[in-house]
Scaffold this active site. Structure first.
Site, mmCIF file in Angstrom:
data_model
loop_
_atom_site.group_PDB
_atom_site.id
_atom_site.type_symbol
_atom_site.label_atom_id
_atom_site.label_comp_id
_atom_site.label_asym_id
_atom_site.label_seq_id
_atom_site.Cartn_x
_atom_site.Cartn_y
_atom_site.Cartn_z
ATOM 1 N N THR A 141 0.863 -1.181 0.000
ATOM 2 C CA THR A 141 0.000 0.000 0.000
ATOM 3 C C THR A 141 0.899 1.230 0.000
ATOM 4 O OG1 THR A 141 -0.119 -0.063 2.404
ATOM 5 C CG2 THR A 141 -1.944 -1.059 1.223
ATOM 6 N N LYS A 175 0.847 4.057 3.963
ATOM 7 C CA LYS A 175 1.308 3.775 5.338
ATOM 8 C C LYS A 175 2.669 4.462 5.524
ATOM 9 C CE LYS A 175 -1.467 -0.391 5.951
ATOM 10 N NZ LYS A 175 -2.203 -0.867 4.869
HETATM 11 C C1 LIG Z 1 -0.034 -6.435 5.175
HETATM 12 C C2 LIG Z 1 -1.238 -5.719 4.599
HETATM 13 N N1 LIG Z 1 -1.667 -6.058 3.377
HETATM 14 C C3 LIG Z 1 -2.745 -5.464 2.808
HETATM 15 C C4 LIG Z 1 -3.423 -4.472 3.469
HETATM 16 C C5 LIG Z 1 -4.674 -3.910 2.826
HETATM 17 O O1 LIG Z 1 -4.595 -2.603 2.535
HETATM 18 P P1 LIG Z 1 -5.936 -1.718 2.292
HETATM 19 O O2 LIG Z 1 -6.520 -1.490 3.636
HETATM 20 O O3 LIG Z 1 -5.379 -0.508 1.645
HETATM 21 O O4 LIG Z 1 -6.826 -2.497 1.387
HETATM 22 C C6 LIG Z 1 -3.002 -4.066 4.743
HETATM 23 C C7 LIG Z 1 -3.724 -3.001 5.465
HETATM 24 O O5 LIG Z 1 -3.675 -2.839 6.626
HETATM 25 C C8 LIG Z 1 -1.886 -4.712 5.328
HETATM 26 O O6 LIG Z 1 -1.453 -4.404 6.563
#
Ligand SMILES: Cc1ncc(COP(=O)(O)O)c(C=O)c1O
Length: 419
Positions: free
Chosen positions: A288, A291
């Site tokens: 993403t 973050k």
């Molecule tokens: C390791 C991981 N993968 C994927 C995501 C998913 O991201 P999004 O909330 O933008 O869909 C997150 C979100 O917290 C995450 O921590």
């Protein structure tokens, strides 16, 4: 009796308008002119309250960032107004930033050959997406990989759709996929039964070792050999230590699986060299962009394998999504520019340093940290180690509410051993 609408007319709005020379409020016009404050003061006020909240509070949510105003300018830009289904011309992957920004050459090429998109009017959208892809590739080249050989997709709307697109590209429904369980620190998309991943694939979850609370590579290897997954996912939501990418790749190779590195949380740290990079180890990397990277809300997928990149592109569009959010892509290009600066590197290293320092101070106070510590930007407190006088352990939900009242914003999370 005739119904009289109560909304302000052009006439009375002008009468009440406090600023001379400011755009006129004209809700009865078919074009909406005026600022948000003019047109929708309720929403404008809420935005002001939220801005004040963010300034007033100490926000310790590891997945949030204060995104630079310059990045948000891209989000607000007219690139928002476009439809641009498809991708820029593949030749732009081999171009440097200067070549991508050579308008004479790009626009002449566009006029002469068109482009692979389904919509026209995308000559500048092509340039901005090519620029975002190139800058992303440069961020992850690490002086080791040619950016022209890092194939990037910047279109996923967020982390979950990015991971879903990778499933679509690499495995078939029913295939076995191995990821860390949600309770131990994995993400919903790593095979949780409430997520599409857990519903459509055969999931084998690995956990941390119950004693050390760390990844146990022998155990993971044994599990992989027993179940022979088609894809193994490493990279986590709340496990605070970096995985050993080399060991994961060796396990994946041993059982003939793809390795997906989901570095959603730590992409900013990876770019800054504050966390080991999976590029060169994982077959595919997802992350993403909002973050630790401090960019717009979105996600990227990258791979060094051109044939995989073609499958991934098709899985994102038309497999998973329609039109890309070109305004987000514009903001992303700026975020990747900022991520290559010394200030950004210093910020990311300082974040890891602060995290380690706060973790130590809390541990010195007798507060137990889940997983026994951290080497990243996040750590998780085991609230059970904080007890009321009658011995009642603190619950994470209550702890987060008390902290919020005290001006510190955190989130509750499962930890290994939770039911
Ligand atoms: C390791 C991981 N993968 C994927 C995501 C998913 O991201 P999004 O909330 O933008 O869909 C997150 C979100 O917290 C995450 O921590």
């Amino acid at each position: 009796m005739r119904y009289e609408p109560q909304s302000p007319t052009r006439h009375n709005a002008r009468q009440h308008h406090p600023y001379q020379g400011a755009p006129m409020l004209a809700l009865d016009d078919f074009l909406f002119r005026g600022t948000l404050k003019d047109i929708d003061p309720a929403v404008a006020e809420l935005i002001d309250h939220e801005a004040a909240r963010q300034i007033r509070k100490l926000i310790l949510i590891a997945s949030e960032s204060t995104v630079p105003a310059a990045v948000r300018e891209g989000l607000m830009s007219v690139f928002h107004n476009l439809y641009a289904e498809g991708y820029p011309d593949p030749r732009t992957r081999r171009q440097t930033e200067a070549e991508i920004l050579d308008y004479d050459e790009q626009l002449a090429y566009y006029r002469r050959y068109g482009d692979p998109r389904y919509y026209k009017g995308v000559e500048y959208a092509d340039i901005i997406e090519a620029l975002a892809r190139r800058r992303c590739a440069e961020c992850f080249s690490n002086g080791q990989f040619d950016p022209a050989r890092i194939f990037v997709n910047v279109q996923p709307l967020s982390g979950a759709p990015a991971n879903t697109a990778v499933y679509e590209a690499l495995v078939k429904p029913g295939d076995t996929v191995m990821g860390m369980s949600l309770i131990a620190g994995g993400h919903l998309t790593h095979g949780s039964p409430v997520n599409r991943s857990g519903k459509h694939y055969t999931i084998v979850s690995y956990d941390v070792d119950p004693k050390t609370e760390r990844l146990d590579y022998d155990q993971i290897r044994e599990l992989a050999k027993a179940h022979r997954p088609k894809m193994i996912i490493a990279g986590y939501t709340s496990y605070p230590f970096a995985p050993d990418w080399e060991k994961f790749r060796a396990i994946a190779d041993e059982v003939g699986a793809y390795l997906l590195a989901d570095i959603s949380h730590v992409s900013g740290l990876v770019i800054a060299g504050a966390y080991p990079s999976p590029v060169g180890h994982a077959h595919v990397v997802t992350f993403t962009t909002h973050k630790t990277l401090a960019g717009p809300r979105g996600a990227c997928i990258l791979t060094l394998d051109e044939s995989l990149s073609k499958k991934i592109d098709r899985a994102v569009f038309p497999g998973e999504q329609g039109g890309p959010h070109v305004n987000t892509i514009a903001a992303l290009a700026t975020a990747f520019k900022l991520a290559q600066t010394e200030q950004f590197k210093a910020l990311e290293h300082q974040t890891v340093h602060n995290s380690a320092h706060l973790a130590k101070v809390l541990a010195d106070e007798g507060i137990r940290l889940a997983y026994g510590g951290t080497n990243s930007h996040l750590f998780v407190i085991d609230c059970k180690s904080i007890k009321a006088q009658d011995g009642t352990p603190l619950m994470g939900d209550v702890a987060a509410r008390i902290l919020d009242l005290a001006g510190i914003v955190a989130n509750r999370n499962t930890i290994p051993g939770d039911a």
